[in-house]
Design an enzyme around this catalytic site. Structure first.
Site, PDB file in Angstrom:
ATOM      1  N   THR A  76      19.454 -27.403  -1.003  1.00  0.00           N
ATOM      2  CA  THR A  76      18.813 -26.090  -0.841  1.00  0.00           C
ATOM      3  C   THR A  76      19.673 -25.232   0.067  1.00  0.00           C
ATOM      4  O   THR A  76      20.492 -25.754   0.832  1.00  0.00           O
ATOM      5  CB  THR A  76      17.406 -26.229  -0.211  1.00  0.00           C
ATOM      6  OG1 THR A  76      16.741 -24.962  -0.244  1.00  0.00           O
ATOM      7  CG2 THR A  76      17.479 -26.687   1.232  1.00  0.00           C
ATOM      8  N   ASP A 136      11.278 -29.175  -5.032  1.00  0.00           N
ATOM      9  CA  ASP A 136      10.791 -27.954  -5.664  1.00  0.00           C
ATOM     10  C   ASP A 136       9.334 -27.834  -5.259  1.00  0.00           C
ATOM     11  O   ASP A 136       8.568 -28.794  -5.351  1.00  0.00           O
ATOM     12  CB  ASP A 136      10.951 -27.969  -7.181  1.00  0.00           C
ATOM     13  CG  ASP A 136      10.843 -26.538  -7.716  1.00  0.00           C
ATOM     14  OD1 ASP A 136      11.717 -25.714  -7.385  1.00  0.00           O
ATOM     15  OD2 ASP A 136       9.876 -26.227  -8.438  1.00  0.00           O
ATOM     16  N   GLY A 194       7.821 -18.153   3.705  1.00  0.00           N
ATOM     17  CA  GLY A 194       7.141 -18.012   2.409  1.00  0.00           C
ATOM     18  C   GLY A 194       5.707 -17.531   2.563  1.00  0.00           C
ATOM     19  O   GLY A 194       5.428 -16.515   3.201  1.00  0.00           O
ATOM     20  N   ARG A 233       5.367 -30.974   1.855  1.00  0.00           N
ATOM     21  CA  ARG A 233       6.747 -31.483   2.010  1.00  0.00           C
ATOM     22  C   ARG A 233       6.734 -32.754   2.843  1.00  0.00           C
ATOM     23  O   ARG A 233       7.428 -33.730   2.523  1.00  0.00           O
ATOM     24  CB  ARG A 233       7.588 -30.377   2.677  1.00  0.00           C
ATOM     25  CG  ARG A 233       9.077 -30.584   2.618  1.00  0.00           C
ATOM     26  CD  ARG A 233       9.834 -29.282   2.888  1.00  0.00           C
ATOM     27  NE  ARG A 233       9.642 -28.335   1.817  1.00  0.00           N
ATOM     28  CZ  ARG A 233       8.856 -27.259   1.897  1.00  0.00           C
ATOM     29  NH1 ARG A 233       8.214 -26.971   3.012  1.00  0.00           N
ATOM     30  NH2 ARG A 233       8.702 -26.474   0.855  1.00  0.00           N
TER      31      ARG A 233
HETATM   32  P1  IMP Z   1      11.789 -23.263  -4.443  1.00  0.00           P
HETATM   33  O1  IMP Z   1      12.903 -23.045  -3.471  1.00  0.00           O
HETATM   34  O2  IMP Z   1      12.131 -22.903  -5.836  1.00  0.00           O
HETATM   35  O3  IMP Z   1      11.215 -24.637  -4.318  1.00  0.00           O
HETATM   36  O4  IMP Z   1      10.695 -22.199  -4.043  1.00  0.00           O
HETATM   37  C1  IMP Z   1       9.636 -22.544  -3.277  1.00  0.00           C
HETATM   38  C2  IMP Z   1       8.844 -21.286  -2.917  1.00  0.00           C
HETATM   39  O5  IMP Z   1       7.492 -21.685  -2.739  1.00  0.00           O
HETATM   40  C3  IMP Z   1       9.307 -20.711  -1.602  1.00  0.00           C
HETATM   41  O6  IMP Z   1      10.234 -19.675  -1.776  1.00  0.00           O
HETATM   42  C4  IMP Z   1       8.003 -20.219  -1.003  1.00  0.00           C
HETATM   43  O7  IMP Z   1       7.718 -18.956  -1.537  1.00  0.00           O
HETATM   44  C5  IMP Z   1       6.975 -21.189  -1.534  1.00  0.00           C
HETATM   45  N1  IMP Z   1       6.805 -22.330  -0.608  1.00  0.00           N
HETATM   46  C6  IMP Z   1       7.158 -23.627  -0.813  1.00  0.00           C
HETATM   47  N2  IMP Z   1       6.877 -24.367   0.262  1.00  0.00           N
HETATM   48  C7  IMP Z   1       6.334 -23.535   1.154  1.00  0.00           C
HETATM   49  C8  IMP Z   1       5.861 -23.731   2.485  1.00  0.00           C
HETATM   50  O8  IMP Z   1       5.913 -24.823   3.075  1.00  0.00           O
HETATM   51  N3  IMP Z   1       5.379 -22.642   3.081  1.00  0.00           N
HETATM   52  C9  IMP Z   1       5.313 -21.418   2.495  1.00  0.00           C
HETATM   53  N4  IMP Z   1       5.772 -21.168   1.279  1.00  0.00           N
HETATM   54  C10 IMP Z   1       6.285 -22.234   0.610  1.00  0.00           C
END
Ligand code: IMP
Length: 199
Positions: A9, A71, A156, A184
């Site tokens: 990431t 993800d 997020g 997570r």
């Molecule tokens: P990824 O990087 O494609 O997995 O996107 C995950 C998205 O989900 C992030 O950009 C956040 O918008 C949201 N997200 C995932 N985990 C969290 C968290 O622990 N807190 C707040 N938002 C989260």
């Protein structure tokens, strides 16, 4: 020597959480330490499919190293599970976290249903090496959504999500608390035995 784990990431917030959850047993590096590694596009319809894409493509860029990918996203029941796998791009391809929170608040305000809005964060973790998947875990944390942001911590959608059993959002709760009960943290906990066997 502390074994190295590449976390596929560029999201520094996620890396900070994973490093804190794993503690001193692992040296966690993300793609900022491996700028030559590119991840394939997240074209899957599920958290698992996208986590596999990230872990497998990431591991091809760092031969022999253990690569972990996550993800994750937010599911809101009253929105039919959205934003779900599109959480990072909910307000559009170039949306940032504030845009996505604004879109979520706007969507909730259009509903006939009133609060509380139940939902959950989901996380799928995939461990891979040299393009092969070694282990997959998935976990969630249930809670409800706020219609106004609370707190400036986390990232997020944290300021809009209150985990079950608490009255404050992840934007208010400490990182220590979030890292004990988050989606997570739980997915990683389920991965720990496998990781230890490969250290
Ligand atoms: P990824 O990087 O494609 O997995 O996107 C995950 C998205 O989900 C992030 O950009 C956040 O918008 C949201 N997200 C995932 N985990 C969290 C968290 O622990 N807190 C707040 N938002 C989260």
């Amino acid at each position: 020597m502390v074994p190295k784990l590449v976390f596929a990431t560029s999201n520094a917030h996620k890396t900070e959480e994973v490093a804190a959850i794993l503690g001193e047993a692992w040296q966690v590096q993300d793609l900022r330490a491996h700028p030559g590694v590119t991840l394939d596009e997240e074209t899957g319809d599920t958290f698992e499919a996208n986590a596999i894409i990230k872990a497998v493509s990431g591991s091809r860029g760092v031969p022999g190293m253990l690569v972990l990918a996550d993800d994750s996203g937010l599911e809101v029941d009253a929105l039919g599970g959205h934003p779900g796998v599109r959480s990072a791009r909910y307000a559009g391809e170039t949306a940032n976290a504030a845009d996505n929170r604004a879109k979520l608040k706007a969507e909730l305000s259009k509903l006939e249903q009133t609060a509380p809005f139940s939902g959950r964060f989901q996380c799928c973790m995939v461990l891979a090496r040299d393009g092969a998947v070694l282990h997959i875990t998935q976990a969630s944390v249930e809670g409800h959504l706020l219609t106004e942001e609370q707190g400036a911590g986390g990232f997020g959608y944290d300021a809009l999500f209150v985990p079950e059993g608490f009255s404050d959002s992840f934007g208010v709760l400490s990182a220590e608390t979030k890292n004990q009960l988050s989606h997570r943290a739980r997915a990683l906990e389920a991965m720990k035995e496998q990781l230890a066997s490969l250290a």
